[in-house]
Design an enzyme around this catalytic site. Structure first.
Site, PDB file in Angstrom:
ATOM      1  N   LYS A 174      44.668  43.155  41.589  1.00 35.67           N
ATOM      2  CA  LYS A 174      45.357  41.751  41.622  1.00 35.67           C
ATOM      3  C   LYS A 174      46.681  41.529  42.285  1.00 35.67           C
ATOM      4  O   LYS A 174      46.837  40.421  43.022  1.00 35.67           O
ATOM      5  CB  LYS A 174      45.534  41.190  40.269  1.00 35.67           C
ATOM      6  N   HIS A 227      34.930  34.613  28.422  1.00 33.01           N
ATOM      7  CA  HIS A 227      34.730  35.137  30.096  1.00 33.01           C
ATOM      8  C   HIS A 227      33.752  35.384  30.312  1.00 33.01           C
ATOM      9  O   HIS A 227      33.240  36.279  31.380  1.00 33.01           O
ATOM     10  CB  HIS A 227      35.869  36.227  30.242  1.00 33.01           C
ATOM     11  N   ARG A 251      30.840  40.905  45.655  1.00 31.07           N
ATOM     12  CA  ARG A 251      29.291  41.341  45.413  1.00 31.07           C
ATOM     13  C   ARG A 251      28.747  39.819  45.576  1.00 31.07           C
ATOM     14  O   ARG A 251      29.211  38.903  45.549  1.00 31.07           O
ATOM     15  CB  ARG A 251      29.471  41.996  44.153  1.00 31.07           C
TER      16      ARG A 251
END
Ligand code: MV4
Length: 669
Positions: free
Chosen positions: A125, A244, A301
């Site tokens: 990140k 999530h 992806r």
């Protein structure tokens, strides 16, 4: 081979390093493009749908993912043995693993995914954010520097301004993230986040961000070829998530405008170009209430929710991936890419919404899905397959398309009402409820939707007496058919019915606290008067197939899916409620006996309410030894014979899967 050198590769054989719906979906396009397909599978998946649909398949190890679907060596070995010249990693597993991507390259196998460097930068990140700021992509204001001292992190958090999000640099998808509201909590929160990050990801590095309040999750699908052409294919709004995990996704985002799309799309393309991206990628943004957007992370992806983009663009993204891998230019230029209509996807999970959405496993007795214009089902299981505890609980995706958002929403409601999954518990009824919430209807859902609308459990709608009347009528008809088919020795019950015309058929369903006594009186063939406790219904069975029944209840027609486990149990699914009903007057004593003599197993998935005996204790035939609660019913587990408890393998209060061992008895001869 270097990227962008214009070299074309003939790819003839694709190995799919994945399982379930995505393996099935990827292989379908590969086949349609004339490629040979190779499945890899774990021992738990030997007869799985992705294996059945592949041209060739190779076992790569035991059920545990670390020993199978994450096994780089075994997968590369399978590729070499089958002559695969490319590997599609799907999502999850090895899809964003640099070691795997480079190992493929080292073996001369095309990895259908981005170059290593892009995976590496986006996997961190702090590095990703620094690269995005450099590239001019809007990011949430914050700190993503190398100095990780507590003093610096606390000072940076204060200068960013509270509330802040503290995120593990190596985390992702919400893991290793915490929200801090008070300056006085910063020091301890950061300290805790560091040690959690160290434990979970092997790195304590953190980033600090200003917390965006009630954002939407809007992600842009990007695509790049090896020549560097990069485009965006619209957005997906994935705001509806539970812990999530995405639940509903759609395209376009309900609040999107063409200006905002162009701004986000351009930013996403810049993000991809900044890391030399190739292939399919997704750039995630937070969109705040003021219409400002901020880069969150890039997923390197093909994503679970890619079908909604396929529906609104008309392109097959797996076909694009294969063309790019071969060295071809992108099939379309930015100016040619348009979005038409609206698509919604829901994820069908094998889980128990009434028990905190815990995964649910076991054999699939029936999986029925609708067919039709504007409905797409991507699934990895069929009736007769099994959901095992080793892998992700998602068993299928339903995707609907309509000219407008409301068309797509109505089509999804109807598709879900026509869907039945019997065996493992699942979230179908929950999804139907989500689709009818005002915030969803109005396209107003943010990431706070689930918290705003639900707690940690979802309680299904109450069973109606008309559903139970249908259950009794269905069980009655099935029993009659069974007697007919065994007509050699005509059953007494049937004789009574034939000679007298009317015989009351009684059943008892225990649902939670409530007991329902049901009595059925045949009026004519297929027509019954059914009384549930005090309520009387007029039920006509108008059509009955192997797995569906159409009935008219008090003059209104309804369609149900069913699965019969005679003599006691009936799975029944109405428009908005999936039920498992056991007629306690017909549970045969032998059904309560355990399979292997003294091995006592759970007859179905549920929660063990109590274990009434301990190791070493003597038991008597018929004695209650445990209580299992499943679908709001309590099932007493009784000792099949006299004996002694050798071992108790399960504990009270825990979820247990069908067939799981509860305890071992030693039975007297
Ligand atoms: C945030 C945020 C608010 N502010 N970052 C959660 C998943 C991970 N990809 C990032 N997440 C968030 N990051 C800042 N600075 C709120 C979330 C968030 C969220 C994001 C997308 C979808 C659902 C979410 C649910 C809770 C929090």
């Amino acid at each position: 081979m270097a990227y962008g050198d214009g070299v074309m590769k003939a790819l003839t054989t694709m190995l799919v390093a994945n399982r379930g719906e995505i393996a099935v979906r990827v292989m379908r396009t590969a086949k349609a493009m004339g490629m040979k397909t190779v499945a890899v599978y774990s021992e738990a998946d030997a007869n799985a749908q992705h294996v059945r649909e592949a041209d060739q398949s190779v076992c790569i190890g035991p059920a545990a993912v670390a020993e199978s679907y994450l096994g780089i060596e075994a997968i590369l070995d399978a590729a070499q043995r089958t002559g695969a010249d490319c590997i599609h990693p799907g999502y999850g597993f090895l899809s964003e693993n640099q070691v795997f991507a480079s190992a493929c390259e080292a073996h001369g196998i095309e990895f259908i995914g981005p170059p290593n460097g892009a995976i590496e930068v986006m996997g961190d990140k702090a590095r990703a954010k620094r690269a995005m700021i450099e590239a001019g992509v809007p990011c949430v204001p914050g700190y993503q520097g190398d100095d990780q001292s507590l003093v610096t992190l606390v000072a940076e958090a204060k200068s960013v301004g509270l509330p802040v999000m503290v995120k593990a640099a190596a985390g992702g998808g919400g893991r290793g993230m915490r929200l801090v509201h008070e300056a006085s909590e910063l020091e301890s929160a950061i300290g805790l986040a560091q040690s959690e990050a160290q434990n979970a990801f092997g790195s304590s590095e953190l980033i600090i961000e200003k917390a965006v309040v009630r954002p939407r999750h809007v992600e842009i699908q990007v695509f790049a070829d090896k020549a560097g052409n990069t485009v965006y294919l619209g957005e997906r709004d994935c705001s509806i998530q539970r812990r999530h995990q995405k639940v509903v996704e759609e395209s376009p985002c309900p609040v999107m405008t063409s200006q905002l799309r162009e701004a986000m799309g351009t930013a996403a393309v810049e993000a991809a170009k900044a890391v030399g991206y190739v292939g399919a990628g997704t750039v995630e943004f937070l969109l705040d209430e003021a219409g400002e957007f901020y880069f969150l992370e890039m997923n390197t992806r093909l994503q679970v929710e890619h079908p909604v983009t396929e529906m609104v663009t008309g392109y097959d993204l797996v076909e694009w991936q294969i063309r790019v891998a071969r060295g071809e230019d992108l099939p379309a230029e930015q100016a040619d890419i348009d979005l038409f209509g609206h698509a919604i996807e829901v994820r069908l999970y094998a889980e128990d919404p009434s028990a905190g959405f815990l995964p649910s496993t076991g054999p699939i007795k029936l999986f029925a899905t609708p067919e039709g214009e504007g409905v797409r089902i991507d699934s990895g299981v069929e009736t007769g397959d099994e959901v095992t505890p080793f892998y992700d609980a998602m068993v299928a995706k339903l995707i609907t398309y309509g000219e407008t958002r409301e068309d797509a929403r109505l089509k999804m409601r109807s598709a879900l009402r026509d869907t039945a999954l019997f065996g493992p518990l699942n979230n179908r009824d929950f999804l139907l409820d989500v689709l009818d919430r005002p915030d969803f209807i109005h396209g107003a859902a943010t990431t706070a939707f689930i918290d705003d609308n639900y707690g940690d459990v979802f309680l299904p709608p109450a069973v109606s007496s008309s559903d139970l009347a249908v259950a009794a009528a269905t069980q009655h008809v099935l029993a009659m058919e069974h007697h007919h088919s065994q007509s050699a020795s005509v059953n007494e019950e049937l004789l009574d019915w034939v000679s007298m015309g009317r015989v009351t058929d009684t059943r008892r369903y225990d649902l939670g606290e409530q007991t329902y006594d049901v009595s059925l009186v045949p009026l004519s063939v297929g027509e019954y008067e059914v009384t549930v406790n005090d309520q009387t219904h007029h039920v006509r069975i108008t059509d009955m197939g192997d797995s569906h029944v159409i009935t008219e209840i008090d003059g209104l027609a309804h369609r149900y899916h069913y699965h019969d486990e005679a003599p006691a149990t009936l799975y029944l699914s109405s428009d908005n409620l999936s039920m498992m009903l056991a007629d306690s007057t017909r549970i045969p004593p032998e059904a309560q006996d355990a399979a292997g003599g003294g091995t006592i197993t759970a007859p179905m998935h549920g929660q063990l309410l109590s274990i009434d005996v301990a190791a070493g204790e003597a038991v008597q035939k018929g004695q209650r030894i445990a209580v299992l609660e499943a679908m709001k019913m309590q099932h007493e587990i009784i000792a099949p014979g006299d004996g002694c408890v050798v071992e108790v393998a399960a504990s009270a209060g825990k979820q247990i899967g069908a067939g799981d061992v509860i305890m071992m008895l030693e039975l007297d001869e």
